[in-house]
Design an enzyme around this catalytic site. Structure first.
Site, PDB file in Angstrom:
ATOM      1  N   GLY A 222       0.819  -1.198   0.000  1.00  0.00           N
ATOM      2  CA  GLY A 222       0.000   0.000   0.000  1.00  0.00           C
ATOM      3  C   GLY A 222       0.858   1.256   0.000  1.00  0.00           C
ATOM      4  O   GLY A 222       2.057   1.203  -0.302  1.00  0.00           O
ATOM      5  N   ASN A 223       0.246   2.384   0.333  1.00  0.00           N
ATOM      6  CA  ASN A 223       0.985   3.638   0.421  1.00  0.00           C
ATOM      7  C   ASN A 223       0.388   4.497   1.520  1.00  0.00           C
ATOM      8  O   ASN A 223      -0.568   4.100   2.191  1.00  0.00           O
ATOM      9  CB  ASN A 223       0.999   4.370  -0.929  1.00  0.00           C
ATOM     10  CG  ASN A 223      -0.402   4.662  -1.434  1.00  0.00           C
ATOM     11  OD1 ASN A 223      -1.162   5.380  -0.805  1.00  0.00           O
ATOM     12  ND2 ASN A 223      -0.748   4.101  -2.592  1.00  0.00           N
ATOM     13  N   TYR A 224       0.940   5.691   1.716  1.00  0.00           N
ATOM     14  CA  TYR A 224       0.585   6.532   2.853  1.00  0.00           C
ATOM     15  C   TYR A 224      -0.600   7.467   2.600  1.00  0.00           C
ATOM     16  O   TYR A 224      -0.893   8.314   3.446  1.00  0.00           O
ATOM     17  CB  TYR A 224       1.790   7.386   3.260  1.00  0.00           C
ATOM     18  CG  TYR A 224       2.966   6.590   3.774  1.00  0.00           C
ATOM     19  CD1 TYR A 224       2.897   5.914   4.983  1.00  0.00           C
ATOM     20  CD2 TYR A 224       4.154   6.518   3.040  1.00  0.00           C
ATOM     21  CE1 TYR A 224       3.968   5.189   5.457  1.00  0.00           C
ATOM     22  CE2 TYR A 224       5.240   5.800   3.500  1.00  0.00           C
ATOM     23  CZ  TYR A 224       5.145   5.128   4.719  1.00  0.00           C
ATOM     24  OH  TYR A 224       6.209   4.416   5.173  1.00  0.00           O
TER      25      TYR A 224
END
Length: 410
Positions: A222-224
């Protein structure tokens, strides 16, 4: 943004009731007045004395005080509060809220509430995913309630945490964002009354948040992305009269009930939803931080640590911007986002042409205190005729700038 706010905190019979202590501390620290209303089952998990000590107010549980027969007015609480938060909220209470089963003080307070209501579910994964619970949550959302999605991630034990109540700090951050956006929208509305309905009759599709690409049943890539920018854009479009569809990745944010929200998790799900809904849209704003790659194979069982390294083969995900750009009809408009770390403008110009976009909203990781998680952003809008640079400002105001640019094209 919580200073002087009156908040009713509802606590139900969940093992997560212990987190209410941290919630109260955070709310009081931010300047809020907190009145706790707890169900009889909730008192089995945490004592009213503890809650009263932290909130500096007597805890309300029954309709009448046993010691002196004082009546607790749920109507007065509904008028006093600026916001009601039910955290933790069990599957049983969610069902009662959805169907108006007013058999305790908390439910009657909810039914009398004039202020916005936020609900933080807390239960095991099977209960949360059960069609009955999901139907009740959707019903509550349709009534205008805000659902704070359960935490998603990994516990210290390594087990998947989906279904457990969101952490108190993130819940408080969600409430602060809500009041901040409400305040900003009031100011923007006062200063730009003439723009209030410039998107009336237009259908706008927006993507927001991250995507999670599964590695195995408990892990993902995923990412932030927090989704704050996309949600701010959705609210701005709604304020200006648009019919808004918001495709949201897994984020702990709520939106106005008038927004048609579609929750997704993976890039495949976001792609399918975007392609399906773009056909009837006048404009699409692609703000989501969609994963560029996903695991080639997803393990059916949790991968065990049998060796010192692990190789995961990746494949490209669907390119949503390219797909919509190829589908775009003459009357439709497409806005894409670009997040870069170097050669920002050149990459954005290339993307403008490759995606057939009408303009690109350029973010840069080089600007501290912007982009992921932050409440602020600093953008450059790039189109065929040139570019516009904007100062760093709250994302609510950035959303206004973006929609100003879009409104000129619709």
């Amino acid at each position: 943004m919580l200073t002087g706010k009156n908040i009713v905190l509802g606590i139900t019979g969940s093992i997560a009731a212990y987190k209410a202590c941290s919630l109260i501390r955070e709310l009081v620290k931010c300047g809020a007045e907190v009145q706790v209303v707890i169900t009889p089952a909730g008192k089995e998990f945490i004592t009213p004395v503890t809650l009263s000590t932290l909130s500096h107010r007597p805890v309300i549980s029954e309709f009448f005080t046993q010691s002196d027969g004082t009546w607790h007015s749920h109507v007065d609480l509904g008028l006093w509060a600026d916001l009601m938060l039910i955290a933790p909220c069990t599957a049983g209470t969610i069902a009662k809220l959805a169907h108006g089963v007013a058999d305790n003080m908390l439910i009657t307070t909810y039914l009398s509430m004039k202020a916005p209501v936020f609900i933080a579910p807390a239960m095991d994964l099977d209960m949360f995913q059960h069609p009955t619970t999901q139907a009740n949550l959707q019903l509550l959302q349709s009534f205008g309630n805000h659902i704070i999605q359960p935490a998603s991630g990994f516990l210290a034990s390594g087990l998947e945490g989906k279904g457990r109540m969101e952490e108190p700090q993130r819940i408080v951050a969600t409430l602060k964002d809500f009041f901040f956006q409400a305040h900003e929208q009031e100011e923007i509305g006062a200063n730009h009354h003439q723009e209030a309905h410039d998107l009336a009759g237009k259908r706008v599709l927006i993507t927001a948040g991250p995507t999670y690409e599964k590695i195995d049943p408990v892990r993902f890539i995923g990412n932030y992305s927090s989704g704050k920018m996309g949600f701010a854009i959705a609210e701005e479009c709604l304020r200006r009269g648009a019919d808004v569809t918001l495709i949201a990745g897994p984020v702990a944010l709520s939106c106005s009930s008038a927004i048609h929200r579609i929750n997704v998790e993976s890039s495949d799900e976001m792609y399918a939803a975007a392609v399906s809904h773009f056909t009837t849209a006048d404009a699409a704003i692609l703000c989501a931080a969609v994963a560029d790659f996903q695991p080639l194979h997803v393990a059916e069982e949790k991968i065990k640590r049998h060796q010192d390294d692990l190789v995961i083969r990746l494949r490209p995900t669907h390119d949503i911007a390219t797909a919509l750009g190829e589908m775009k009809q003459p009357h439709q408009r497409l806005v894409a986002f670009a997040l870069e770390t170097h050669d920002e403008e050149q990459h954005a110009i290339d993307k403008l042409h490759r995606k057939h976009a009408d303009f690109i909203v350029l973010n840069s990781m080089c600007n501290p205190g912007t982009t992921f998680i932050s409440d602020d952003n600093q953008i450059t809008i790039i189109h065929q005729q040139g570019k516009k640079d904007y100062a760093k400002k709250p994302k609510v105001q950035v959303a206004h700038d973006i929609i100003d640019e879009l409104a000129l094209l619709l």
